[in-house]
Design an enzyme around this catalytic site. Sequence first.
Site, PDB file in Angstrom:
ATOM      1  CE  LYS A   1      -1.807   1.576   4.044  1.00  0.00           C
ATOM      2  NZ  LYS A   1      -1.526   2.987   4.374  1.00  0.00           N
TER       3      LYS A   1
ATOM      4  CB  CYS B   1      -4.736  11.208  11.678  1.00  0.00           C
ATOM      5  SG  CYS B   1      -4.184   9.549  11.643  1.00  0.00           S
TER       6      CYS B   1
ATOM      7  NE  ARG C   1       0.005  10.202  10.181  1.00  0.00           N
ATOM      8  CZ  ARG C   1      -0.408   9.217   9.401  1.00  0.00           C
ATOM      9  NH1 ARG C   1      -1.591   8.680   9.596  1.00  0.00           N
ATOM     10  NH2 ARG C   1       0.349   8.769   8.430  1.00  0.00           N
TER      11      ARG C   1
ATOM     12  CG  ASP D   1       2.935   1.358   9.547  1.00  0.00           C
ATOM     13  OD1 ASP D   1       2.421   2.165  10.332  1.00  0.00           O
ATOM     14  OD2 ASP D   1       3.247   1.639   8.374  1.00  0.00           O
TER      15      ASP D   1
ATOM     16  NE  ARG E   1      -7.639   4.324   5.187  1.00  0.00           N
ATOM     17  CZ  ARG E   1      -7.119   5.387   5.775  1.00  0.00           C
ATOM     18  NH1 ARG E   1      -7.565   5.752   6.957  1.00  0.00           N
ATOM     19  NH2 ARG E   1      -6.175   6.086   5.206  1.00  0.00           N
TER      20      ARG E   1
HETATM   21  N1  EPU Z   1       6.148  14.757  10.907  1.00  0.00           N
HETATM   22  C1  EPU Z   1       6.258  16.093  11.177  1.00  0.00           C
HETATM   23  N2  EPU Z   1       6.157  16.978  10.127  1.00  0.00           N
HETATM   24  C2  EPU Z   1       5.969  16.583   8.852  1.00  0.00           C
HETATM   25  C3  EPU Z   1       5.872  15.218   8.569  1.00  0.00           C
HETATM   26  C4  EPU Z   1       5.966  14.314   9.622  1.00  0.00           C
HETATM   27  O1  EPU Z   1       6.413  16.488  12.328  1.00  0.00           O
HETATM   28  O2  EPU Z   1       5.884  17.442   7.968  1.00  0.00           O
HETATM   29  C5  EPU Z   1       6.245  13.771  11.996  1.00  0.00           C
HETATM   30  C6  EPU Z   1       4.951  12.963  12.189  1.00  0.00           C
HETATM   31  O3  EPU Z   1       4.003  13.657  12.951  1.00  0.00           O
HETATM   32  C7  EPU Z   1       5.459  11.717  12.857  1.00  0.00           C
HETATM   33  C8  EPU Z   1       6.845  11.540  12.226  1.00  0.00           C
HETATM   34  O4  EPU Z   1       7.190  12.794  11.652  1.00  0.00           O
HETATM   35  O5  EPU Z   1       5.603  11.936  14.231  1.00  0.00           O
HETATM   36  C9  EPU Z   1       6.940  10.490  11.140  1.00  0.00           C
HETATM   37  O6  EPU Z   1       5.823  10.566  10.292  1.00  0.00           O
HETATM   38  P1  EPU Z   1       5.918  10.292   8.725  1.00  0.00           P
HETATM   39  O7  EPU Z   1       5.796  11.576   8.016  1.00  0.00           O
HETATM   40  O8  EPU Z   1       7.096   9.438   8.436  1.00  0.00           O
HETATM   41  O9  EPU Z   1       4.591   9.459   8.493  1.00  0.00           O
HETATM   42  P2  EPU Z   1       3.750   9.486   7.157  1.00  0.00           P
HETATM   43  O10 EPU Z   1       4.636   9.708   6.019  1.00  0.00           O
HETATM   44  O11 EPU Z   1       2.568  10.369   7.346  1.00  0.00           O
HETATM   45  C10 EPU Z   1       4.004   6.957   6.555  1.00  0.00           C
HETATM   46  C11 EPU Z   1       3.081   5.798   6.334  1.00  0.00           C
HETATM   47  C12 EPU Z   1       2.461   5.386   7.663  1.00  0.00           C
HETATM   48  C13 EPU Z   1       3.603   4.991   8.597  1.00  0.00           C
HETATM   49  C14 EPU Z   1       4.592   6.163   8.751  1.00  0.00           C
HETATM   50  C15 EPU Z   1       5.801   5.841   9.582  1.00  0.00           C
HETATM   51  C16 EPU Z   1       2.321   6.159   4.075  1.00  0.00           C
HETATM   52  C17 EPU Z   1       1.210   6.506   3.147  1.00  0.00           C
HETATM   53  N3  EPU Z   1       2.050   6.186   5.381  1.00  0.00           N
HETATM   54  O12 EPU Z   1       3.204   7.998   7.106  1.00  0.00           O
HETATM   55  O13 EPU Z   1       1.648   4.252   7.411  1.00  0.00           O
HETATM   56  O14 EPU Z   1       3.088   4.646   9.866  1.00  0.00           O
HETATM   57  O15 EPU Z   1       5.043   6.571   7.443  1.00  0.00           O
HETATM   58  O16 EPU Z   1       6.492   4.778   9.058  1.00  0.00           O
HETATM   59  O17 EPU Z   1       3.408   5.829   3.637  1.00  0.00           O
HETATM   60  C18 EPU Z   1      -0.118   2.765   7.812  1.00  0.00           C
HETATM   61  O18 EPU Z   1       0.169   2.201   6.727  1.00  0.00           O
HETATM   62  O19 EPU Z   1      -0.930   2.243   8.635  1.00  0.00           O
HETATM   63  C19 EPU Z   1       0.505   4.032   8.134  1.00  0.00           C
HETATM   64  C20 EPU Z   1       0.017   4.862   9.070  1.00  0.00           C
END
Ligand code: EPU
Length: 418
Positions: free
Chosen positions: A22, A117, A122, A306, A398
């Site tokens: 995904k 969320c 996030r 995850d 999802r």
């Molecule tokens: N963060 C910030 N600022 C930003 C972006 C992120 O502070 O601009 C923080 C977040 O709040 C969090 C940390 O950085 O505390 C890491 O978050 P990340 O951005 O890596 O998460 P994401 O990209 O939103 C993806 C996956 C998630 C997975 C996380 C961590 C996708 C579509 N989603 O989310 O997947 O948990 O990386 O590995 O790739 C899931 O599949 O169930 C899922 C939630």
Amino acid sequence: MDRLQIQGGVALEGEVRISGAKNASLPILAATLLASEPVTVGNVPHLQDVTTMIELLGQMGVTIMVDERMRVEVDATSLNRTVAPYELVKTMRASILVLGPLLSRFGQADVSLPGGCAIGPRPVNIHVAGLQAMGADISIENGYIRARASRLKGVRLVLDTVTVTGTENLMMAAVLADGETMLENAAREPEVVDLANFLNAMGAKVRGAGTDKIIIEGVTKLHSAEYNVLPDRIETGTYLIAGAITGGHVRISNTRPEHLDAVLAKLEQAGATLKIGSDWVELDMRGRRPKSVDVRTAPYPAFPTDMQAQFAALNTVADGVGTIIETIFENRFMHMLEMRRMGAEIRLEGNTAIIKGVSKLQAAPIMATDLRASASLVLAGLVAEGCTVIDRIYHIDRGYESIEEKFASLGAQITRLP
Ligand code: EPU
């Protein structure tokens, strides 16, 4: 709303074939916006989030054809709208992944700002700050990120936090930028590498993906390509735990074991016997009770957030006391409260859950709150005494393709109640 009914107590036995990832499919589908010719993406899983991404692209005027094997052909040359509306972004935060490609290819994007969320606030400040540093003019208007740019410029960016979709968004923006972009403190997840490979297949010049320094040399155009998405490591880990928690024997095929080092190490600590091939993993836990394990989540290659909830489920019935520390998301323990209702002994202290294994969980009516929490409740249901009914399983749809068929093929007594 559909529910899942599970009669616990069956040791799972058999083989499961893993679907495409995904979290690689979503950025790759977003990246199709960058191409000036049609592209084809294969091994795309049939999931609600993928449907949402396809709908999002469709609303922009992109031409999309999906065949029965989930090969998705995308032609973005017909795009006539650069908006990601609130109605779709609120159902899937990963919609933010269209921001970088739209801005870079079409010079404009209006993307609804994702709100909080179930698992934490996030924010997307790193995505936005990176694009601004590349020369974009960005404001927040009526709940939307309004981004405008002529051609983005390559820059050196040191990301404040390791962010998966942040790295992906900036990498996609940089492929058509003027000059070289260097992303430091980049996410190293396999899904980031898969996206880089897809971009390169379309003629981008990305190197270093999989390390914390990604270098992107901007090009003026991307061409057509055919690409297959990598297998889902989190789905793989979830079915392995299902084998372990039920004292079963499962073979997981069509996967990439090398993406699961931290997870496989924990399963061995839990007492599982593993055999590992190039694209399969076999787990044997017959006749044994799992041992508790300690888990601390962190960016790849460390233990994935995850998979945290699934290991929590394993610890609830394991021998001993196991500690789960969640360092990525602020509120990712909702499943613990539901597991307590099934008789689990769990103490919560901030981002730490201390779980003392009990000999048996009891079935209960329970509720799914997010994707991975739902998966962990299915696992708990598989070992609970009696019949567990899980409500709000749209969360699970999802991210897990054909979950009840796959579990049923391993002998689980699981049915979907419409
Ligand atoms: N963060 C910030 N600022 C930003 C972006 C992120 O502070 O601009 C923080 C977040 O709040 C969090 C940390 O950085 O505390 C890491 O978050 P990340 O951005 O890596 O998460 P994401 O990209 O939103 C993806 C996956 C998630 C997975 C996380 C961590 C996708 C579509 N989603 O989310 O997947 O948990 O990386 O590995 O790739 C899931 O599949 O169930 C899922 C939630």
